[in-house]
Design an enzyme around this catalytic site. Structure first.
Site, PDB file in Angstrom:
ATOM      1  N   CYS A   1       4.899  -2.074   2.748  1.00 24.06           N
ATOM      2  CA  CYS A   1       5.055  -1.811   1.505  1.00 24.06           C
ATOM      3  C   CYS A   1       5.448  -0.300   0.972  1.00 24.06           C
ATOM      4  CB  CYS A   1       4.237  -2.492   0.239  1.00 24.06           C
ATOM      5  SG  CYS A   1       4.338  -1.722  -1.509  1.00 24.06           S
TER       6      CYS A   1
ATOM      7  N   CYS B   1       3.306   1.366  -2.611  1.00 23.51           N
ATOM      8  CA  CYS B   1       2.120   0.880  -2.627  1.00 23.51           C
ATOM      9  C   CYS B   1       1.344   1.848  -1.962  1.00 23.51           C
ATOM     10  CB  CYS B   1       1.545  -0.214  -1.986  1.00 23.51           C
ATOM     11  SG  CYS B   1       2.774  -2.071  -2.229  1.00 23.51           S
ATOM     12  N   ASP B   2       2.111   2.653  -0.329  1.00 23.93           N
ATOM     13  CA  ASP B   2       1.542   3.303   0.779  1.00 23.93           C
ATOM     14  C   ASP B   2       1.405   4.698   0.699  1.00 23.93           C
ATOM     15  OD1 ASP B   2      -0.084   0.952   0.738  1.00 23.93           O
ATOM     16  OD2 ASP B   2       1.083  -0.281   1.871  1.00 23.93           O
TER      17      ASP B   2
END
Ligand SMILES: Cc1cc2nc3c(=O)[nH]c(=O)nc-3n(C[C@H](O)[C@H](O)[C@H](O)COP(=O)(O)OP(=O)(O)OC[C@H]3O[C@@H](n4cnc5c(N)ncnc54)[C@H](O)[C@@H]3O)c2cc1C
Length: 407
Positions: free
Chosen positions: A134, A137-138
């Protein structure tokens, strides 16, 4: 736990849209979501193809708006992972990892799909320590660091471009020959021009190296067999999705990949159980089609519950005997039989009433009474069948059958 009219498993776009339609129809509705509300769509930074957002929106923003909308109409959203279900009875039971049980009159499965893993050495060990699925997200953890992206579909290429906002370099590993990617042309052209992106063709990742954090990725060229080690601090996998339906195996009909089979009303093989979004067999898996499925499933569930309630009032708790006459629109003989039955019932002067059951739409009722073909008729008193009626008689003879003796 209270009994809900509608339990929705999964809080992605399909589940949230079902929540909006369900709660707006005044069904007591709950969404059980194991992770972040918004599903996969929450994990994508940019969404440019959802109607109404010509200038684009972000996954988290769009999903937060949908969740507010669902809550606004009264849908509860509870953080719970569903691990097992009992779907066969009138009251469905949904069991969660925390040991809770939710009871439902109808269920919508909207569990979507999750990223496929390659199961290569180092992938599981370094998950969360450099291995990610993701970018939203990261990606920000890789400011000025080299990153590898595996895959070449829309998600891979679009997320690779997003990662270039942070990373010093993004190496995209593509299994195909040079210049061939499986994503839309506009994104491919942009990515080919992006100076921070390097494509490595005809290649696959075979190992991820690192002790407590990712240090390098081993890539194999499929044409030459040559192994190359690429220094990287992160790797993002976009190599397809698998449906999140493992806990439903044997409970609803699925295809050989685990996608749930539905008709166009989102009905599954089990009465009162619907599936919506990426978890079902379908042609296009996108936010808009997930939201559309959710709406259809909720409306179908609402009609199913209304029909059940109507049946309870008209048949099971009726104050006089009821003739249940089963017919099918494709079977002319059953239409004639129902007409004769209706004449006979009318001639009882209101002592008996007739309820017609269309077998093409009310399969559940037919199943409940073990009716497999039409025409068929049953005499029901105080909710119990007292006799089967012969449908091949004239109305006088049928009238003679309309006395109740418990079967
Ligand atoms: C990186 C990426 C980029 C994308 N970009 C776009 C785009 O630009 N435009 C577009 O239209 N589509 C895009 N998509 C596709 C889109 O996100 C999906 O088609 C859509 O989110 C599917 O919605 P869904 O509700 O069916 O499933 P999901 O979004 O997968 O949601 C399912 C939810 O169910 C939950 N769940 C699963 N199992 C359980 C369980 N046992 N108990 C409780 N909860 C459970 C999950 O945690 C998840 O939140 C993208 C997808 C990805 C991965």
């Amino acid at each position: 736990m209270p009994v809900y009219d509608l339990v929705i498993i999964g809080g992605g776009p399909a589940g949230l849209s079902a929540g909006i339609y369900g709660a707006r129809a005044k069904l007591k509705t709950v969404i059980l979501e194991k992770n972040v509300v918004g599903g996969q769509a929450f994990t994508t930074r940019e969404i440019v193809n959802y109607p109404g957002f010509f200038s684009g929106t972000t996954g988290p923003d769009l999903m937060a708006t949908m969740a507010d909308h669902a809550r606004g109409f009264g849908t509860e959203i509870i953080k719970e992972e569903v691990v097992d279900v009992e779907l066969e009875g009138e009251e469905k039971i949904i069991k969660t990892k925390r040991g809770n049980r939710y009871y439902a009159r109808a269920v919508i499965i909207a569990t979507g799909s999750q990223p496929r893993s390659l199961n290569i050495p180092g992938e599981r060990e370094l998950r969360g320590k450099g291995v990610s699925y993701c970018a939203t997200c990261d990606a920000e953890f890789y400011e000025d660091l080299p990153v590898v992206v595996v895959g070449n579909g829309d998600a891979a290429i679009e997320e690779a471009m997003y990662i270039t906002k942070y990373a010093s370099k993004v190496t995209v590993i593509v299994i195909h020959d040079e210049g061939i990617v499986d994503c839309n042309r506009a994104s491919a052209e942009k990515a080919f021009k992006n100076e921070k992106i390097e494509f490595v063709w005809n290649s696959v990742v075979i190992e991820i190296k690192g002790k407590n954090e990712l240090e390098a990725v081993v890539v194999k060229n499929l044409k030459t067999g040559k192994l190359t080690e690429i220094e990287a601090s992160g790797i993002f996998f976009y190599v397809g999705m698998v449906p999140a339906t493992k806990f439903l195996k044997g409970k609803v009909a699925m295809d050989d990949q685990g996608y749930i089979i539905t008709n166009d009303m989102m009905e599954t093989s089990v009465d009162g159980v619907y599936a919506a979004g990426d978890a079902r067999v379908k042609y296009l898996r996108q936010v808009i089609t997930a939201a559309s499925d959710g709406a259809v499933a909720a409306v179908a569930a609402e009609r199913y519950l209304a029909a059940k309630e109507e049946f309870r009032e008209n048949v099971l708790t009726a104050d006089k005997p009821v003739v249940l006459a089963f017919w099918h629109p494709a079977q002319e003989e059953s239409l004639t039989a129902v007409a004769i039955m209706e004449k006979a019932v009318n001639e009882t002067g209101g002592k008996v009433k007739l309820v017609k059951v269309d077998m093409s739409r009310r399969k559940m009722i037919a199943q409940k009474y073990g009716i497999t073909k039409t025409p068929a008729a049953l005499l029901v008193k105080e909710g119990k069948v007292c006799r089967e009626l012969s449908c091949y008689l004239d109305s006088e003879s049928i009238k003679a059958q309309l006395n109740c003796h418990e079967r």
